[in-house]
Design a protein around this motif. Structure first.
Motif, PDB file in Angstrom:
ATOM      1  N   ARG A 154       0.830  -1.205   0.000  1.00 35.25           N
ATOM      2  CA  ARG A 154       0.000   0.000   0.000  1.00 35.25           C
ATOM      3  C   ARG A 154       0.866   1.257   0.000  1.00 35.25           C
ATOM      4  NH1 ARG A 154      -4.749   0.318   4.267  1.00 35.25           N
ATOM      5  NH2 ARG A 154      -3.010   0.129   5.743  1.00 35.25           N
ATOM      6  N   ARG A 155       1.961   1.232   0.734  1.00 32.57           N
ATOM      7  CA  ARG A 155       2.836   2.406   0.813  1.00 32.57           C
ATOM      8  C   ARG A 155       3.440   2.722  -0.554  1.00 32.57           C
ATOM      9  NH1 ARG A 155       7.463   2.466   5.294  1.00 32.57           N
ATOM     10  NH2 ARG A 155       5.588   2.620   6.599  1.00 32.57           N
ATOM     11  N   LEU A 158       0.855   4.104  -2.939  1.00 32.84           N
ATOM     12  CA  LEU A 158       0.512   5.500  -2.665  1.00 32.84           C
ATOM     13  C   LEU A 158       1.570   6.466  -3.195  1.00 32.84           C
ATOM     14  CD1 LEU A 158      -1.016   5.170   0.902  1.00 32.84           C
ATOM     15  CD2 LEU A 158      -2.184   6.044  -1.130  1.00 32.84           C
ATOM     16  N   ARG A 166      -6.154   6.058   1.516  1.00 35.23           N
ATOM     17  CA  ARG A 166      -5.390   4.983   2.163  1.00 35.23           C
ATOM     18  C   ARG A 166      -6.277   3.847   2.651  1.00 35.23           C
ATOM     19  NH1 ARG A 166      -0.613   3.939   4.873  1.00 35.23           N
ATOM     20  NH2 ARG A 166       0.321   5.851   4.075  1.00 35.23           N
ATOM     21  N   THR A 167      -7.429   4.193   3.193  1.00 36.87           N
ATOM     22  CA  THR A 167      -8.295   3.163   3.776  1.00 36.87           C
ATOM     23  C   THR A 167      -9.119   2.403   2.741  1.00 36.87           C
ATOM     24  OG1 THR A 167     -10.002   4.840   4.124  1.00 36.87           O
ATOM     25  CG2 THR A 167      -8.499   4.396   5.965  1.00 36.87           C
ATOM     26  N   SER A 335      -9.018  10.222  -2.315  1.00 28.63           N
ATOM     27  CA  SER A 335      -8.963  10.978  -1.062  1.00 28.63           C
ATOM     28  C   SER A 335      -9.633  12.351  -1.220  1.00 28.63           C
ATOM     29  CB  SER A 335      -7.512  11.151  -0.603  1.00 28.63           C
ATOM     30  OG  SER A 335      -6.737  11.767  -1.614  1.00 28.63           O
TER      31      SER A 335
END
Length: 580
Positions: A154-155, A158, A166-167, A335
């Motif tokens: 995930r990092r 991103l 993120r969620t 986001s």
């Protein structure tokens, strides 16, 4: 490709007139009805096999489905879930051919991020599918032409796509496909077919078929640009390659059709590139299909929907419900959500799906079918943009079967489109081209990726009239020369052709092309011999079309949107032909 072939590829007004006259003067081997990607592919395949070919299109080239796609050349990752491995393998083989041999100036690699939402089972499941996708991408004699997929935490995901919430995901896989300017590809293919001897004419509507007993022996054509005069064009074989209009053309022949096509509407939105902070495209699962966020110059294309459409085929309308559907689904992972105010452009297209048992268009076949319903007539339908060349080959094979002569095998897997030959060398020399032309290197790169080695013809226009080297006021991604070239070389007969298909100004600007309409019409006037009244008329019709589209996109149902969109008249209306 020889200079002779490139030089004969012009599709200006004089060439259209000559093409219609040539078609009417003798019996052709084959006449193709339909100027979309499949019809253009058939014309190219047949002409490169040595056949005497004509192609007729009732509207502008690629004005239907072939200019309203997701603009992707891809294998169809989702078809792996349906276990349709052969369709995916075939499409990936075509992707490699188009990217590396046939049209490297028009087909470009594009990365996609596939965010995952579950821990445990999803990564190995999706990873296995993408690994198979990469493996199927290898073809005999050609590499994939795009990088292999990679797994991302995930990092790391991103870092590539900070716009993702993120969620909303647990990790991702990045893979590669390709994209294309769909309308430009069709037009370039038609120019290539013309260079190999095909006779090509748009705004020439087939209104009936010629018959000798049971056999189809040609078509009756109305010249919509020439005062509605009708001519008879005789051919030993006729091919119906009209996509969502397949059933309509079948009705002209009479009798019960062997192929039935169901239209599925897909809409796309364009938003500015800075509204989604990402270095890569994104692909998302939806409850019915998949949703793409595709990088497109200074924009993102977001699409698509998949709903049955039974209304007007020429101008499918996007409703408020369609637009909100796409925004809701993409906002689920962003986001910073998008709003309707972020939408620069909207376009709607119809997929020609083969009618099957399923009532859901998303489950109908994307494979194609070729039929010979009556002697002298070949019909082809279904398929997908990426596999147009295979469809064309199969259609011309059927034509060859109906001709009483030996016809060579298809060779289009080895025929580069005009503009492809020498493209890489010119790309490597782009800084020198910028220096000699006086244009910025970014402009040269833009032109090379649209015209390939035909850039020389555009630069000649600028050398003759330096004012054409300036950008359009209000659409500065495009040079004034490109509008002139669209009319003089690329078959653009009307303002809408230039602003919607030769360029994409009508969807890439918030004003939808209205702010440049007068300037563009004046630029086209010279090549098309318009007087001041025609210039005024072109602007008026284009403006009314944009107004109707904007208003239709505020409606809550397809029926309401369709009724409003049809309120804008066509500058060259097609006729209602008599049924057989």
């Amino acid at each position: 490709m020889t200079g002779t072939v490139t030089g004969g590829s012009r599709l200006g007004p004089a060439e259209r007139t000559a093409a219609l006259a040539a078609m009417a003067s003798r019996e052709l081997d084959v006449v193709v009805v339909g100027g979309g990607v499949v019809g253009a592919g058939i014309a190219l395949d047949a002409s490169t096999r040595g056949l005497d070919v004509g192609l007729l299109e009732a509207r502008d080239f690629a004005s239907g489905t072939s200019s309203r796609s997701s603009k992707l050349i891809h294998g169809g990752l989702r078809y792996l879930e349906q276990l349709n491995f052969e369709l995916v393998r075939e499409a990936l083989q075509e992707r490699a051919l188009l990217l590396q041999r046939i049209a490297p100036h028009l087909v470009k690699p594009v990365p996609f991020l596939f965010p995952m939402t579950h821990y445990g089972w999803e990564r190995p499941y999706v990873g296995a599918g993408v690994a198979l996708y990469d493996t199927l991408g290898f073809t005999s004699g050609l590499t994939r032409g795009v990088p292999a997929h990679r797994h991302l935490s995930r990092r790391r995901a991103l870092r590539l796509a900070p716009a993702l919430r993120r969620t909303s995901f647990t990790g991702a896989i990045q893979y590669w496909d390709c994209q294309v300017d769909d309308a430009r590809y069709v037009m370039t293919m038609l120019r290539t077919a013309a260079a190999y001897g095909a006779h090509v004419a748009q705004r020439a509507q087939v209104v009936g078929f010629l018959r000798e007993g049971e056999r189809v022996t040609g078509v009756r054509v109305r010249d919509l640009e020439g005062g509605g005069t009708e001519v008879e064009i005789r051919a030993r074989q006729v091919v119906n390659a009209t996509g969502v209009w397949t059933d309509d053309i079948q009705e002209l022949v009479g009798g019960r059709g062997q192929i039935h096509v169901k239209a599925s509407k897909g809409i796309h939105l364009l938003v500015p590139r800075d509204r989604i902070h990402s270095l890569t495209g994104i692909i998302l699962r939806t409850e019915k299909s998949v949703l793409f966020v595709i990088p497109w110059g200074r924009h993102w294309i977001i699409g698509t929907t998949d709903t049955e459409w039974t209304l007007d085929k020429a101008h499918p309308a996007a409703s408020r419900v369609d637009i909100d559907y796409l925004l809701d689904h993409v906002n689920a992972v962003l986001s910073v959500p998008l709003t309707r105010d972020d939408v620069e452009g909207v376009y709607a297209g119809l997929r020609p799906l083969l009618s099957g048992e399923s009532e859901e268009t998303s489950k109908l076949s994307r494979e194609h079918v070729v039929a010979h319903p009556v002697p002298g007539l070949v019909m082809i339908a279904g398929g997908k943009y990426t596999t147009y060349r295979v469809m064309a080959k199969d259609a011309v094979d059927a034509v060859a079967h109906g001709l009483d002569q030996r016809v060579p095998a298809s060779c289009t897997d080895r025929i580069p489109l005009v503009g492809a030959e020498g493209y890489q060398a010119l790309w490597n020399s782009r800084h020198r081209l910028a220096h000699t032309s006086g244009l910025h290197v970014a402009r040269i790169e833009h032109l090379l990726q649209r015209y390939g080695s035909l850039i020389e013809e555009v630069l000649e226009l600028i050398a003759e009239d330096p004012s054409l080297g300036r950008p359009l006021s209000g659409a500065d991604d495009y040079l004034r020369a490109e509008i002139v070239y669209a009319a003089s070389h690329e078959g653009a007969r009307h303002l809408n052709d230039a602003l919607t298909r030769r360029t994409h100004i009508s969807i890439e600007t918030f004003h939808r092309g209205v702010a440049v309409a007068a300037e563009a019409a004046e630029l086209m006037a010279g090549a098309l011999e318009w007087d001041s009244e025609q210039v005024k008329r072109e602007v008026e019709y284009f403006t009314k079309r944009v107004e109707a589209e904007r208003l239709s996109q505020e409606q809550d149902s397809d029926q309401e949107a369709d009724a409003i969109r049809l309120g804008a008249p066509e500058i060259v209306p097609v006729v209602t032909p008599e049924r057989a």
